[in-house]
Motif scaffolding. Sequence first.
Motif, PDB file in Angstrom:
ATOM      1  N   SER A  13       0.839  -1.198   0.000  1.00 13.15           N
ATOM      2  CA  SER A  13       0.000   0.000   0.000  1.00 13.15           C
ATOM      3  C   SER A  13       0.873   1.248   0.000  1.00 13.15           C
ATOM      4  O   SER A  13       0.599   2.219  -0.726  1.00 13.15           O
ATOM      5  N   HIS A  16       2.345   1.590  -3.417  1.00 18.94           N
ATOM      6  CA  HIS A  16       1.309   2.072  -4.321  1.00 18.94           C
ATOM      7  C   HIS A  16       1.099   3.568  -4.088  1.00 18.94           C
ATOM      8  O   HIS A  16       0.992   4.355  -5.051  1.00 18.94           O
ATOM      9  N   GLN A  19       3.863   5.488  -5.513  1.00 21.60           N
ATOM     10  CA  GLN A  19       3.711   5.627  -6.968  1.00 21.60           C
ATOM     11  C   GLN A  19       2.683   6.712  -7.283  1.00 21.60           C
ATOM     12  O   GLN A  19       2.861   7.528  -8.193  1.00 21.60           O
TER      13      GLN A  19
END
Length: 162
Positions: A13, A16, A19
């Motif tokens: 998470s 992510h 990103q």
Amino acid sequence: TKVEVSLAQVEGSVHHKQQEVTSLQEQLAAQARVIANLENQLIQAQHEADSASSSEARIATQVESSAQVVAETLRHKDIAIQKLNNLLSASQNRADVLEKEVTKQEAALSKAAQNVEQETSKLENLLSQCQKDLMARTVELNESREENERLRSKNRQLANTT
């Protein structure tokens, strides 16, 4: 273990989210570039507007100056026209005065010519009368001489006879 799975999920998470943050940072950087580009365009537009405004002011000043020159030229033209009209009027008045004077002098010359004709006629009549008187006196003188000559001749005859 559960903690490991949770940790792996949290790491996934986080990765992510990292990103997403990177993507958002890239989008933010792109938007910053667009904003900077727009700011540069705005500055350029402002310079052009200032330049145009300056040109408009210069042109307005030149137009106003030209209008003043035209107005001054028209004023001088009007003054010159007025002076010419005054000169024309004065010339016309002088011409009228001269025409009256010429008419007056022509009348005086005509009257003088009539007087000369009358005096010439009188003098011719007087001369004719004088010539007649001279002729009559010449005749009288000749008759008187002839009479004197006859009387002298008689006197001589009488003197010779006595």
